[in-house]
Scaffold this motif. Structure first.
Motif, PDB file in Angstrom:
ATOM      1  N   SER A 196       0.810  -1.218   0.000  1.00 25.43           N
ATOM      2  CA  SER A 196       0.000   0.000   0.000  1.00 25.43           C
ATOM      3  C   SER A 196       0.842   1.267   0.000  1.00 25.43           C
ATOM      4  N   THR A 197       2.136   1.166   0.216  1.00 27.17           N
ATOM      5  CA  THR A 197       3.000   2.349   0.255  1.00 27.17           C
ATOM      6  C   THR A 197       4.293   2.096  -0.506  1.00 27.17           C
ATOM      7  N   LEU A 198       4.995   3.190  -0.800  1.00 27.32           N
ATOM      8  CA  LEU A 198       6.280   3.099  -1.487  1.00 27.32           C
ATOM      9  C   LEU A 198       7.303   2.357  -0.636  1.00 27.32           C
ATOM     10  N   SER A 199       7.242   2.527   0.673  1.00 21.28           N
ATOM     11  CA  SER A 199       8.201   1.849   1.566  1.00 21.28           C
ATOM     12  C   SER A 199       8.059   0.333   1.467  1.00 21.28           C
ATOM     13  N   HIS A 200       6.794  -0.149   1.307  1.00 21.42           N
ATOM     14  CA  HIS A 200       6.577  -1.591   1.137  1.00 21.42           C
ATOM     15  C   HIS A 200       7.249  -2.081  -0.141  1.00 21.42           C
ATOM     16  N   VAL A 201       7.100  -1.307  -1.203  1.00 20.47           N
ATOM     17  CA  VAL A 201       7.699  -1.664  -2.495  1.00 20.47           C
ATOM     18  C   VAL A 201       9.220  -1.733  -2.368  1.00 20.47           C
ATOM     19  N   LYS A 202       9.793  -0.765  -1.652  1.00 18.76           N
ATOM     20  CA  LYS A 202      11.257  -0.721  -1.487  1.00 18.76           C
ATOM     21  C   LYS A 202      11.783  -1.946  -0.739  1.00 18.76           C
ATOM     22  N   ILE A 203      10.998  -2.430   0.226  1.00 19.54           N
ATOM     23  CA  ILE A 203      11.420  -3.622   0.985  1.00 19.54           C
ATOM     24  C   ILE A 203      11.486  -4.834   0.053  1.00 19.54           C
ATOM     25  N   ILE A 204      10.436  -5.007  -0.774  1.00 17.42           N
ATOM     26  CA  ILE A 204      10.418  -6.134  -1.720  1.00 17.42           C
ATOM     27  C   ILE A 204      11.515  -5.967  -2.762  1.00 17.42           C
ATOM     28  N   HIS A 205      11.719  -4.733  -3.220  1.00 17.98           N
ATOM     29  CA  HIS A 205      12.765  -4.453  -4.205  1.00 17.98           C
ATOM     30  C   HIS A 205      14.140  -4.808  -3.632  1.00 17.98           C
ATOM     31  N   ALA A 206      14.388  -4.426  -2.389  1.00 15.47           N
ATOM     32  CA  ALA A 206      15.669  -4.730  -1.731  1.00 15.47           C
ATOM     33  C   ALA A 206      15.883  -6.237  -1.636  1.00 15.47           C
ATOM     34  N   HIS A 207      14.793  -6.948  -1.294  1.00 16.39           N
ATOM     35  CA  HIS A 207      14.877  -8.411  -1.213  1.00 16.39           C
ATOM     36  C   HIS A 207      15.236  -9.008  -2.576  1.00 16.39           C
ATOM     37  N   MET A 208      14.639  -8.453  -3.640  1.00 23.96           N
ATOM     38  CA  MET A 208      14.913  -8.955  -4.989  1.00 23.96           C
ATOM     39  C   MET A 208      16.361  -8.712  -5.395  1.00 23.96           C
ATOM     40  N   ILE A 209      16.922  -7.568  -4.959  1.00 20.27           N
ATOM     41  CA  ILE A 209      18.329  -7.268  -5.280  1.00 20.27           C
ATOM     42  C   ILE A 209      19.242  -8.237  -4.535  1.00 20.27           C
ATOM     43  N   ARG A 210      18.955  -8.472  -3.233  1.00 17.99           N
ATOM     44  CA  ARG A 210      19.802  -9.364  -2.411  1.00 17.99           C
ATOM     45  C   ARG A 210      19.799 -10.793  -2.949  1.00 17.99           C
ATOM     46  N   THR A 211      18.652 -11.202  -3.458  1.00 16.44           N
ATOM     47  CA  THR A 211      18.532 -12.593  -3.940  1.00 16.44           C
ATOM     48  C   THR A 211      18.788 -12.708  -5.443  1.00 16.44           C
ATOM     49  N   HIS A 212      19.194 -11.579  -6.070  1.00 14.56           N
ATOM     50  CA  HIS A 212      19.444 -11.515  -7.527  1.00 14.56           C
ATOM     51  C   HIS A 212      18.186 -11.812  -8.351  1.00 14.56           C
ATOM     52  N   PHE A 213      17.062 -11.744  -7.665  1.00 13.41           N
ATOM     53  CA  PHE A 213      15.799 -12.018  -8.344  1.00 13.41           C
ATOM     54  C   PHE A 213      15.370 -10.856  -9.243  1.00 13.41           C
ATOM     55  N   ILE A 214      16.037  -9.711  -9.083  1.00 11.08           N
ATOM     56  CA  ILE A 214      15.719  -8.533  -9.885  1.00 11.08           C
ATOM     57  C   ILE A 214      16.024  -8.773 -11.361  1.00 11.08           C
ATOM     58  N   PHE A 215      16.914  -9.783 -11.620  1.00 10.02           N
ATOM     59  CA  PHE A 215      17.298 -10.062 -13.007  1.00 10.02           C
ATOM     60  C   PHE A 215      16.279 -10.939 -13.725  1.00 10.02           C
ATOM     61  N   ASP A 216      15.274 -11.424 -12.987  1.00 11.66           N
ATOM     62  CA  ASP A 216      14.185 -12.172 -13.611  1.00 11.66           C
ATOM     63  C   ASP A 216      13.205 -11.151 -14.204  1.00 11.66           C
ATOM     64  N   VAL A 217      13.092 -11.149 -15.532  1.00 15.08           N
ATOM     65  CA  VAL A 217      12.294 -10.120 -16.212  1.00 15.08           C
ATOM     66  C   VAL A 217      10.834 -10.151 -15.774  1.00 15.08           C
ATOM     67  N   PHE A 218      10.272 -11.348 -15.591  1.00 14.47           N
ATOM     68  CA  PHE A 218       8.870 -11.444 -15.180  1.00 14.47           C
ATOM     69  C   PHE A 218       8.667 -10.810 -13.808  1.00 14.47           C
ATOM     70  N   ALA A 219       9.545 -11.141 -12.864  1.00 12.93           N
ATOM     71  CA  ALA A 219       9.411 -10.606 -11.503  1.00 12.93           C
ATOM     72  C   ALA A 219       9.563  -9.088 -11.502  1.00 12.93           C
TER      73      ALA A 219
END
Length: 624
Positions: free
Chosen positions: A27-50
């Motif tokens: 519901s907020t930008l801070s929530h998005v940033k937490i998930i985004h940070a998790h994706m960077i740590r797990t290298h999941f950010i490189f999955d185009v679908f995610a």
């Protein structure tokens, strides 16, 4: 998003990484940033679908909240820069997001990028590119690209083009595309109807509306609002009745158009029924609908009900306060208008220029010269607002009402902006009231040069001459009108009886009860003559004899409406009338006497204000 599509995405997210399901409850930008940070740590950010789901969430939230500028949109753009091989879905999401923002040109930036990468646009790309073109006014660019890529026969794309051309008033181009659509859907029909309404062709819009095989609430809303915006108020109310008969439940948007139509007609009974519909159907009274209701009761002459509705609003903004202040001003309740203005300021709301127009108008109607000038100065000094022509017009009216005509003329000449016709018109009206032919002649000549097609200024000037017994000048002005083909618009008066609007014009013979109405007027005339009425023919046409002048005066539209009202309403109940022109002096005098002789309150709304006639006096204090 369809149910099957949504469940498919959720299933894929669950398989990819269960934590991505948290996006659905963000519901907020801070929530998005937490998930985004998790994706960077797990290298999941490189999955185009995610990554595409993260960007889609930012775009969807921005559009859902109808934000023009959004940190989420900016964040989506920065996320995009971290993706090595963005797919068409991601590009389409960004094009869609920026098409509804204050930076629509960014849509073209991403459209150009996707082509450089060798990606081909699809039928999802173009409707949002067209939407950006609509905002930017670049009609040809998107259409050319659509033809180039072969999507000119895709119904989704065609609908967006119909909307684009209709929005810009190119109804021929819109109609050409509409006729080429093989399988018309609700969006196709609705876009074309909206286009006709925008161009003022409500007849063509209604023909299409009636031909539609299936309508949704948006279509009903657009047709009803089309009538309202093009001043076909009775048609808007009539179509609302059809909507009800077909079992369609209206929403807030429809009700605003219907309430606005009732307000313009001064139809209090109809307005009350519409308000009752809102209550019975549990329609949310949001700020826009609530403000429309405040305006309805003010325009229909029920200012106390207007105040009651205003006080019951769950929230109030500057516009709702301004609407009430303007309503009080229109009724001549200057002191109460200023009290509400002070209350508004105390709540912390900052008045806008339209608010000051309402407040200065109240000062003008109340003859509060000194207070008006203080507020005028405060507007500039305390709120940093530069006065507009409407504000200057109020000040001229204030000076004119006080009889300070020389000062008013000097004020106009010293204005920092060029005075327009309404500003000069306020001064001319004051010259008529105070019988100042010298200044009136100067001002009248200026107005006739400014607005040679406006009949009202010729009539005012000729009346000023007539009162000064300058009959040669009267003849010259009237001759000028004839030579230029200027005609006074026909006056009409509306009165609502049992929820039906009755329209009267001067010398009207079309009403089914006209014989009874004329008989009632003769009776009224007999009684008010005993009270001292003589008939003022000064404002009547000068080129007919006195007997014909009297006959014309006695058949003025508001007099017929008053006679009908006395016939059809209970003794001592108020009579409400709406007139499209300024009340003439004779009708004003006659109505004051009728209010006294028949012990009736007559509430007359003319082009400028409300007149409350009661006990032989008028709330305007004979200045209008």
């Amino acid at each position: 998003m369809s149910g099957s599509s949504s469940s498919s995405i959720l299933k894929t997210l669950r398989l990819k990484n269960p934590k991505l399901l948290l996006l659905e409850s963000c519901s907020t930008l801070s929530h998005v940033k937490i998930i985004h940070a998790h994706m960077i740590r797990t290298h999941f950010i490189f999955d185009v679908f995610a990554a595409s789901r993260l960007i889609a969430f930012c775009i969807d939230t921005t559009l859902k909240l109808k934000l023009k500028t959004s940190f989420l949109l900016d964040y989506a753009s920065r996320l995009f820069s971290q993706i090595d091989n963005p797919n068409l879905f991601i590009y389409n999401a960004l094009i869609r997001g920026y098409s509804a923002s204050e930076f629509p040109h960014q849509s073209f930036h991403f459209y150009t990028q996707l082509q450089r990468l060798g990606l081909l646009p699809d039928n999802i790309t173009f409707p949002f590119l067209v939407k950006s073109c609509t905002q930017l006014g670049s009609l040809a660019i998107a259409h050319a690209q659509i033809i180039k890529h072969g999507f000119h026969l895709d119904v989704y794309v065609q609908n967006s083009l119909v909307h684009m051309y209709a929005t810009f008033g190119d109804i021929q181009a819109a109609s050409h595309i509409f006729r080429r659509i093989n399988r018309l859907d609700v969006v196709s029909w609705t876009s074309m109807i909206a286009g006709y309404n925008k161009c003022g062709d409500v007849q063509s819009a209604r023909q299409l509306f009636d031909r539609m095989p299936e309508k949704n609430l948006v279509t009903w809303s657009i047709m009803i609002s089309g009538y309202a915006r093009n001043n076909h108020f009775e048609k808007a109310i009539e179509l609302f009745r059809v909507l009800q008969s077909e079992g369609v439940r209206a929403n807030e948007t429809v009700m605003v158009s219907v309430i606005s139509s009732c307000a313009h007609l001064g139809a209090l009974e109809l307005g009350e029924r519409v308000h009752d519909y809102v209550v019975r159907n549990n329609i949310t009274v949001n700020l826009i609908l609530g403000t429309a209701l405040v305006d309805l009761y003010a325009r229909c002459g029920s200012i106390e009900k207007s105040i009651q509705v205003f006080e019951e609003l769950p929230e109030r903004d500057v516009l709702s306060w301004t609407t009430l202040i303007a309503g009080l001003a229109m009724h001549g309740y200057a002191k109460r208008a200023l009290e509400h203005f002070s209350e508004m300021v105390k709540t912390g709301l900052t008045p806008r220029d339209i608010t000051f127009t309402a407040v200065l108008s109240a000062c003008s109607h109340g003859g509060m010269l000194e207070r008006g000038f203080k507020i005028f100065e405060s507007m500039k000094r305390d709120y940093g607002l530069q006065p507009r022509l409407e504000h200057y017009g109020c000040m001229v009216d204030l000076l004119g009402r006080a009889g300070k005509l020389a000062e008013a003329e000097k004020f106009v000449h010293e204005m920092p902006v060029k005075p327009n016709a309404p500003v000069w018109g306020a001064l001319l009206g004051a010259c008529r009231i105070h019988r100042n032919a010298e200044i009136g002649e100067r001002v009248g000549k200026i107005l006739i040069q400014l607005r040679p097609e406006h009949s009202g200024y010729y009539v005012l000037l000729s009346n000023i001459y007539a009162r000064a017994n300058k009959w040669e000048n009267v003849v010259t002005v009237r001759q000028m009108m004839k030579e230029k083909g200027v005609k006074k618009p026909p006056g009409y008066s509306l009165i609502e009886i049992d929820g039906k609007i009755h329209n009267f014009t001067i010398g009207d013979k079309t009403h089914p009860e006209i014989k009874k109405i004329e008989g009632m007027w003769d009776e009224i005339l007999r009684k008010i003559r005993l009270a001292g009425y003589t008939g003022n023919t000064a404002d009547a046409l000068f080129d007919i004899d006195e007997e014909e002048k009297e006959s014309a005066l006695y058949r003025h539209s508001e007099k017929l409406a008053i006679a009908f009202g006395i016939m059809k309403t209970k003794a001592r109940s108020p009579i409400r009338i709406v007139k499209n022109l300024r009340v003439c002096e004779d009708c004003h005098t006659a109505t004051k006497l009728i209010s006294e002789v028949f012990e009736r309150e007559l509430i007359v709304r003319d082009r400028n204000r409300f007149h409350h006639f009661k006990g032989g006096a008028c709330s305007c204090m004979d200045f209008w």
